[in-house]
Enzyme design. Structure first.
Site, PDB file in Angstrom:
ATOM      1  N   LYS A 108      44.039  47.549  36.429  1.00  0.00           N
ATOM      2  CA  LYS A 108      43.764  46.371  36.953  1.00  0.00           C
ATOM      3  C   LYS A 108      43.018  45.383  36.175  1.00  0.00           C
ATOM      4  CE  LYS A 108      42.015  44.278  41.222  1.00  0.00           C
ATOM      5  NZ  LYS A 108      41.386  43.182  40.464  1.00  0.00           N
ATOM      6  N   GLU A 159      48.765  38.222  34.397  1.00  0.00           N
ATOM      7  CA  GLU A 159      47.280  38.341  33.991  1.00  0.00           C
ATOM      8  C   GLU A 159      46.878  37.444  32.776  1.00  0.00           C
ATOM      9  OE1 GLU A 159      46.250  39.307  36.929  1.00  0.00           O
ATOM     10  OE2 GLU A 159      44.249  39.213  36.711  1.00  0.00           O
ATOM     11  N   LYS A 261      51.462  50.510  42.865  1.00  0.00           N
ATOM     12  CA  LYS A 261      52.557  49.855  43.567  1.00  0.00           C
ATOM     13  C   LYS A 261      53.773  51.058  43.931  1.00  0.00           C
ATOM     14  CE  LYS A 261      51.350  46.430  40.333  1.00  0.00           C
ATOM     15  NZ  LYS A 261      51.781  45.773  39.467  1.00  0.00           N
ATOM     16  N   LYS A 285      39.458  49.841  43.138  1.00  0.00           N
ATOM     17  CA  LYS A 285      38.126  49.479  42.257  1.00  0.00           C
ATOM     18  C   LYS A 285      37.377  50.637  41.668  1.00  0.00           C
ATOM     19  CE  LYS A 285      38.002  44.714  43.190  1.00  0.00           C
ATOM     20  NZ  LYS A 285      37.061  43.591  43.245  1.00  0.00           N
ATOM     21  N   CYS A 392       8.578  25.392  42.897  1.00  0.00           N
ATOM     22  CA  CYS A 392       7.315  24.724  42.513  1.00  0.00           C
ATOM     23  C   CYS A 392       7.730  23.452  42.357  1.00  0.00           C
ATOM     24  CB  CYS A 392       6.927  25.313  41.018  1.00  0.00           C
ATOM     25  SG  CYS A 392       5.621  24.217  40.140  1.00  0.00           S
TER      26      CYS A 392
HETATM   27  S1  IVH Z   1      50.245  43.292  41.069  1.00  0.00           S
HETATM   28  C1  IVH Z   1      50.438  40.923  45.266  1.00  0.00           C
HETATM   29  N1  IVH Z   1      49.146  44.207  38.889  1.00  0.00           N
HETATM   30  O1  IVH Z   1      44.426  41.646  40.735  1.00  0.00           O
HETATM   31  C2  IVH Z   1      49.735  40.671  43.838  1.00  0.00           C
HETATM   32  N2  IVH Z   1      47.971  42.731  39.888  1.00  0.00           N
HETATM   33  O2  IVH Z   1      42.875  41.621  43.124  1.00  0.00           O
HETATM   34  C3  IVH Z   1      50.458  41.445  42.943  1.00  0.00           C
HETATM   35  N3  IVH Z   1      45.869  42.152  38.630  1.00  0.00           N
HETATM   36  O3  IVH Z   1      46.064  38.752  42.138  1.00  0.00           O
HETATM   37  C4  IVH Z   1      49.754  41.828  41.929  1.00  0.00           C
HETATM   38  N4  IVH Z   1      46.021  43.870  37.335  1.00  0.00           N
HETATM   39  O4  IVH Z   1      45.831  38.841  39.570  1.00  0.00           O
HETATM   40  C5  IVH Z   1      48.870  43.618  39.821  1.00  0.00           C
HETATM   41  N5  IVH Z   1      48.426  45.726  37.285  1.00  0.00           N
HETATM   42  C6  IVH Z   1      48.140  44.645  38.058  1.00  0.00           C
HETATM   43  C7  IVH Z   1      47.149  44.041  38.067  1.00  0.00           C
HETATM   44  C8  IVH Z   1      47.030  43.084  38.900  1.00  0.00           C
HETATM   45  C9  IVH Z   1      45.347  42.849  37.536  1.00  0.00           C
HETATM   46  C10 IVH Z   1      45.202  41.187  39.627  1.00  0.00           C
HETATM   47  C11 IVH Z   1      46.172  40.118  40.069  1.00  0.00           C
HETATM   48  C12 IVH Z   1      45.985  40.056  41.602  1.00  0.00           C
HETATM   49  C13 IVH Z   1      44.588  40.760  41.718  1.00  0.00           C
HETATM   50  C14 IVH Z   1      44.224  41.192  42.951  1.00  0.00           C
END
Ligand code: IVH
Length: 548
Positions: A108, A159, A261, A285, A392
């Protein structure tokens, strides 16, 4: 529930919703105002309240990102967020919620989500997520970092991020790589010194059967993709999560967890999404890294505009390779509520890898109660409560505020005068060489001997200061306005203001003129009031006008 309880909850709801909106907005522009887990607990409390008082129409829980305030471009397929949680417990929840699936796991990346639209192989538009329905165009900042592809029309999401290497090469300009990306794409001008990259993680309207195939296709077009891992069950996901967590410091780019996913794209259609996130993909996370340590002391810092911030001085500990010896406490109210005291053992966490904060008291060893602060800890003047902070009110008469404003004046984004750390400034103030920031620009008029003698400086240091001052006298207008240190006027506002005036004189004359009505976009009435107040009260601006 009686009417009183309902009203109390409604008041709490309003307060939290307002805060969450503010944090969402700041986050979308690259600033994390609070640690992730504090954000999550506000969100959880809001959810809890809505269970009791019912869903609220204007609730931030119904929105995906921040509201878009530039020329909006519609997303043909809504750009959602991801449901997220922390660690193994969350992995178990996901596996229970959607069992028996083949998952693809990825890093992520801690960046900013973006959609690229290609027409005939050429990038036609790059659009931010915005509020999920509308984003805005940032093509100019992305054009050079993505390839031309083979004759294809396609939409890819991914990203925008900054590698650690690029982040460290522009050291001190931004608190996090993500902030740097946000600053670049929010700018209306080219910011070539801020180097960013793009990593794809979704093919919009994919006709492939699996996610792995669509990523393979994106890769074949020479767009950058992440390594993907197949996970069959809880154990695989847990293993991948642990491995990534252990190796995260070796990666080229910042990550804050993993994303899983479902591989089978037909299941994406079946499972669909709720209002803000899909039911087929989840973010897991990293827990904020924590350590226990002892509070040695609590000191009070007075900021440039008088805000009093308590700081816990800690027995030094190491988290993620850096030594932590202090942690700021949000404000005095929090100090009173939590009653942090020397000898207490506390859990310290580092949010977003950067700012240390106290997560909780592990062992309450002191029996004392925090003294309520009734006057400025530095100059002993009266203090007043403004929103949730205490200030202050002595302004220039408070030594702490004076020093902070001087430090601001010499800082990189302001007049960029090198060699004047806090200790030296303090000494120069004591010598009466500098009463107001403008006097710093006249320091080169002191004879060399005086400067040598004060600090045991070598000739080179004196020359460096003199050279810096020479440059500072020619600073561009936006740096000058920022350097004035006007409350509510940060660097972005200074840039906007500078575009609307030819010179500092023009800026000053306009704001001091009774007939002047400021209609500059993004410069609101509170900012205008601050500028006027500053120009009326801070007479040293006259001297500055003569020098520049
Ligand atoms: S898939 C429906 N894959 O994390 C959104 N997102 O907190 C599908 N992100 O908005 C996103 N790494 O900007 C996906 N390997 C990854 C990711 C990723 C970072 C971000 C993305 C998303 C956010 C959500």
């Amino acid at each position: 529930m009686n009417e009183n309880n309902f009203q109390t909850l409604k008041i709490e709801w309003r307060k939290l919703a307002k805060a969450l909106n503010k944090y969402n907005q700041a986050y979308a522009y690259g600033n994390s105002l609070i640690p992730d887990d504090s954000y999550d607990s506000i969100k959880a409390r809001l959810q809890e309240i809505e269970v009791i008082i019912g869903p609220q129409k204007s609730s931030p829980l119904q929105k995906i990102g921040h509201e878009v305030d530039r020329k909006a471009i519609v997303h043909t397929v809504p750009m959602l967020s991801l449901d997220h949680g922390y660690g193994n417990e969350w992995i178990a929840t996901i596996c229970k919620r959607v069992s028996n699936n083949e998952w693809i796991a990825e890093h992520k990346i801690d960046g900013i989500a973006i959609e690229l639209r290609y027409i005939n192989g050429k990038l036609s538009q790059a659009i931010t997520r915005g509020d999920g329905k509308y984003g805005y165009d940032v093509t100019m900042h992305v054009q050079d970092i993505v390839p031309i592809i083979d004759k294809e029309n396609l939409q890819v999401r991914g990203e925008l991020y900054m590698t650690w290497k690029n982040f460290y090469s522009i050291q001190n300009l931004f608190a996090t790589p993500r902030n740097a990306v946000a600053a670049k794409i929010m700018s209306k001008t080219n910011q070539n010194h801020i180097k960013i990259d793009f990593m794809a993680h979704e093919l919009v309207n994919s006709n492939y059967e699996t996610y792995a195939q669509s990523i393979q296709y994106i890769k074949s077009l020479k767009l950058q993709t992440m390594p993907t891992y197949i996970c069959k069950n809880y154990n695989d996901i847990q293993q991948f999560f642990t491995d990534v967590q252990n190796l995260r410091n070796d990666l080229e780019y910042p990550i804050d967890g993993i994303v899983i996913k479902i591989n089978d794209l037909s299941k994406w259609k079946q499972l669909g999404a709720h209002l803000t996130a899909p039911r087929y993909a989840f973010a897991i996370k990293f827990m904020p890294q924590t350590q226990h340590t002892e509070i040695k002391d609590i000191i009070m810092q007075v900021g440039k505009f008088g805000t009093i911030t308590p700081v816990a001085i800690l027995k030094p500990i190491e988290i993620q390779g850096s030594t932590i010896s202090k942690a700021t406490i949000h404000n005095l109210e929090e100090l009173y509520k939590k009653n942090y005291q020397p000898k207490d053992i506390v859990q310290i966490a580092k949010a977003g890898d950067i700012i240390p904060y106290i997560q909780q008291i592990v062992s309450k060893n002191s029996t004392e109660t925090v003294n309520i602060i009734k006057q400025c800890p530095v100059c002993k003047s009266i203090i007043e409560k403004r929103n949730s902070t205490w200030k202050c009110m002595a302004g220039w008469n408070c030594e702490a505020q004076k020093l902070q404003r001087m430090s601001h004046f010499v800082s990189k984004k302001a007049f960029d005068i090198k060699g004047l750390g806090e200790k030296i400034l303090q000494d120069f103030i004591k010598q009466n060489w500098i009463k107001f920031p403008v006097d710093i620009l006249n320091l080169d008029l002191l004879n060399d001997k005086q400067l040598h003698l004060r600090n045991g400086w070598q000739r080179k240091s004196v020359e460096k200061l003199q050279k810096s001052i020479m440059h500072a006298r020619k600073r561009p207008l936006h740096n000058v306005i920022y350097g004035l240190c006007i409350e509510n006027i940060g660097y972005d506002a200074s840039q906007i203001l500078a575009k609307n005036f030819d010179s500092l004189q023009h800026f000053v004359n306009s704001f001091l003129s009774e007939n002047y009505i400021c209609d500059i976009a993004k410069i609101g009435p509170i900012m205008v009031e601050s500028i006027k107040n500053f120009l009326i009260k801070d007479m040293w601006i006259e001297k500055l006008l003569k020098i520049l």
